[in-house]
Design an enzyme around this catalytic site. Structure first.
Site, short mmCIF file in Angstrom:
data_model
loop_
_atom_site.label_atom_id
_atom_site.label_comp_id
_atom_site.label_asym_id
_atom_site.label_seq_id
_atom_site.Cartn_x
_atom_site.Cartn_y
_atom_site.Cartn_z
N CYS A 127 32.93 36.82 61.91
CA CYS A 127 33.49 37.20 60.57
C CYS A 127 32.47 36.30 59.57
O CYS A 127 32.90 34.96 59.76
CB CYS A 127 35.07 37.14 60.56
SG CYS A 127 35.64 37.15 58.82
N ASN A 128 32.11 36.96 58.70
CA ASN A 128 31.46 36.13 57.44
C ASN A 128 32.44 35.39 56.77
O ASN A 128 32.12 34.14 56.41
CB ASN A 128 30.26 36.87 56.78
CG ASN A 128 29.19 37.35 57.58
OD1 ASN A 128 28.25 36.33 57.59
ND2 ASN A 128 29.23 38.22 58.27
N THR A 129 33.27 36.14 56.25
CA THR A 129 34.23 35.32 55.46
C THR A 129 35.11 34.01 56.18
O THR A 129 35.08 33.08 55.52
CB THR A 129 35.67 36.27 54.96
OG1 THR A 129 34.96 37.41 54.47
CG2 THR A 129 36.49 35.60 53.88
N GLU A 182 38.45 49.75 57.35
CA GLU A 182 39.55 49.47 58.51
C GLU A 182 40.36 50.58 58.28
O GLU A 182 41.31 50.61 59.13
CB GLU A 182 40.29 48.11 57.61
CG GLU A 182 39.64 46.75 58.05
CD GLU A 182 39.91 46.67 59.61
OE1 GLU A 182 41.00 46.69 60.13
OE2 GLU A 182 38.83 46.19 60.00
N CYS A 205 28.53 40.90 56.29
CA CYS A 205 29.87 41.24 56.86
C CYS A 205 29.76 42.22 58.17
O CYS A 205 28.95 43.00 57.94
CB CYS A 205 30.66 41.80 55.85
SG CYS A 205 32.32 42.59 56.36
N THR A 206 30.23 41.72 59.21
CA THR A 206 30.24 42.39 60.32
C THR A 206 30.91 43.82 60.36
O THR A 206 30.50 44.63 61.23
CB THR A 206 30.56 41.42 61.52
OG1 THR A 206 32.05 41.31 61.39
CG2 THR A 206 29.66 40.30 61.64
N HIS A 207 31.54 44.02 59.19
CA HIS A 207 32.08 45.46 59.25
C HIS A 207 30.78 46.35 58.59
O HIS A 207 30.84 47.71 59.07
CB HIS A 207 32.94 45.64 58.07
CG HIS A 207 34.52 45.19 58.72
ND1 HIS A 207 34.77 43.88 58.88
CD2 HIS A 207 35.57 45.81 58.78
CE1 HIS A 207 36.10 43.69 59.26
NE2 HIS A 207 36.54 44.68 59.41
N ASP A 211 37.56 38.29 64.63
CA ASP A 211 36.97 38.85 63.37
C ASP A 211 38.41 39.15 62.59
O ASP A 211 39.53 39.27 63.40
CB ASP A 211 36.27 39.94 63.69
CG ASP A 211 35.71 40.74 62.40
OD1 ASP A 211 35.02 39.84 61.60
OD2 ASP A 211 36.22 41.85 61.85
N SER A 212 38.42 39.37 61.41
CA SER A 212 39.45 39.92 60.91
C SER A 212 39.90 41.36 61.15
O SER A 212 41.17 41.66 60.85
CB SER A 212 39.39 39.76 59.22
OG SER A 212 38.12 40.70 58.71
N TYR A 237 40.40 39.83 55.02
CA TYR A 237 40.11 38.64 54.54
C TYR A 237 39.48 38.28 53.32
O TYR A 237 39.65 37.16 52.66
CB TYR A 237 39.42 37.76 55.54
CG TYR A 237 40.37 37.18 56.65
CD1 TYR A 237 41.56 38.00 57.04
CD2 TYR A 237 39.91 36.24 57.70
CE1 TYR A 237 42.06 37.72 58.21
CE2 TYR A 237 40.69 35.81 58.78
CZ TYR A 237 41.81 36.68 59.06
OH TYR A 237 42.59 36.09 59.98
N GLY A 238 38.46 39.08 52.78
CA GLY A 238 37.59 38.65 51.68
C GLY A 238 38.17 38.34 50.45
O GLY A 238 37.72 37.48 49.63
#
Length: 281
Positions: free
Chosen positions: A74-76, A159, A193-195, A11-12, A43-44
């Site tokens: 990570c979706n992005t 983050e 988004c996994t966040h 993941d980012s 990353y978005g």
């Protein structure tokens, strides 16, 4: 390490831990390596080329650690890098390796979460602009109305550990209101988004009754079980000692603190410096 074969999870940043938590609970026997590119998150807002390059660097690093199977949690990265890696990189450089994403397994089941046939998708700018969810969901469920909303401030808040503070409420409410203004029929919102599952407690404060939130952790975990059952040649390679290793390109002490939210007990990660190809404890 090279004699062991682990499932790599990338993941980012911290968001992929929400997916890793679900996978580890469902499949506890396997060895895992989690790699967060925290130093370059989020990353978005990066270009396609930058996201692809960052993702490929991290995937290749996981391959080098003995991961024949890597999950882009990570979706992005799934939206902007996965297909190119699968179609152009793996057949040429890594024919025995596999890289999976989170978008397709989510799109395959999302229709079961709505009664009004109207789905909201909240994601990063990169994910929304790619229209990957529009394409994949309409392929599976052409009757669904899919409304997207980008949430550029959510990942930076998470983050930087600001998502639990009152200041985050403004941006949580803002993006939810923006989405619901586009359609009054939405009864399910996909957190693309996994966040974003880390914001669920705050999101619930601003959602009308009858609107549910769909997180991807359990969906991706179930999909991985199905994949391993269908691909015994991959499953048979994997080491089953129940070991977990954590790596980050950012501050490993900060990473350890955040990872401990998902994995009770002390998480001790290693810091990776991709530019010089080395890591340190």
């Amino acid at each position: 390490m090279m004699s062991k074969k682990s499932i790599g999870i990338f993941d980012s940043g911290y968001g992929g831990l929400t997916v890793f938590e679900s996978i580890a609970k469902l499949l506890p026997d396997y060895n895992y390596i989690y790699f967060g590119d925290n130093a370059r998150a989020p990353y978005g807002d990066h270009s396609f080329e930058t996201i692809y390059q960052y993702t490929l660097e991290c995937v290749e690093w996981l391959f080098a650690q003995g991961c024949p199977l890597v999950i882009l949690a990570c979706n992005t990265a799934s939206a902007k890098a996965l297909r190119t890696i699968q179609q152009k990189v793996l057949p040429v450089k890594y024919p025995g390796y596999r890289v999976l994403g989170v978008i397709r397994p989510t799109a395959e089941v999302i229709g079961s979460y709505t009664k009004t046939n109207s789905i909201g998708v909240m994601g990063t700018r990169g994910t929304v602009k790619s229209e990957s969810y529009l394409i994949e969901i309409h392929h599976q469920y052409p009757e669904l109305n899919v409304i997207q909303q980008s949430c550029p401030m959510w990942v930076p808040l998470i983050e930087n550990n600001e998502h639990v503070n009152e200041g985050a409420d403004y941006f949580v409410k803002k993006y939810i209101d923006n989405l619901l203004e586009k359609s009054g029929d939405i009864d399910a919102i996909l957190l693309a988004c996994t966040h974003y599952p880390l914001l669920v407690p705050k999101m619930k404060d601003y959602l009308p009754e009858g609107v549910s939130l769909v997180s991807q952790g359990d969906i991706v975990a179930d999909s991985l079980v199905d994949y391993l059952n269908r691909h015994p040649e991959i499953e048979g390679e994997l080491t089953k000692e129940g070991e977990m290793s954590f790596y980050t390109t950012g501050d490993n002490l900060v990473f350890d603190h955040n990872a401990s939210i998902f994995f009770p007990g002390e998480v001790v990660s290693s810091q990776v410096r991709l530019n010089c190809g080395s890591s340190k404890k």
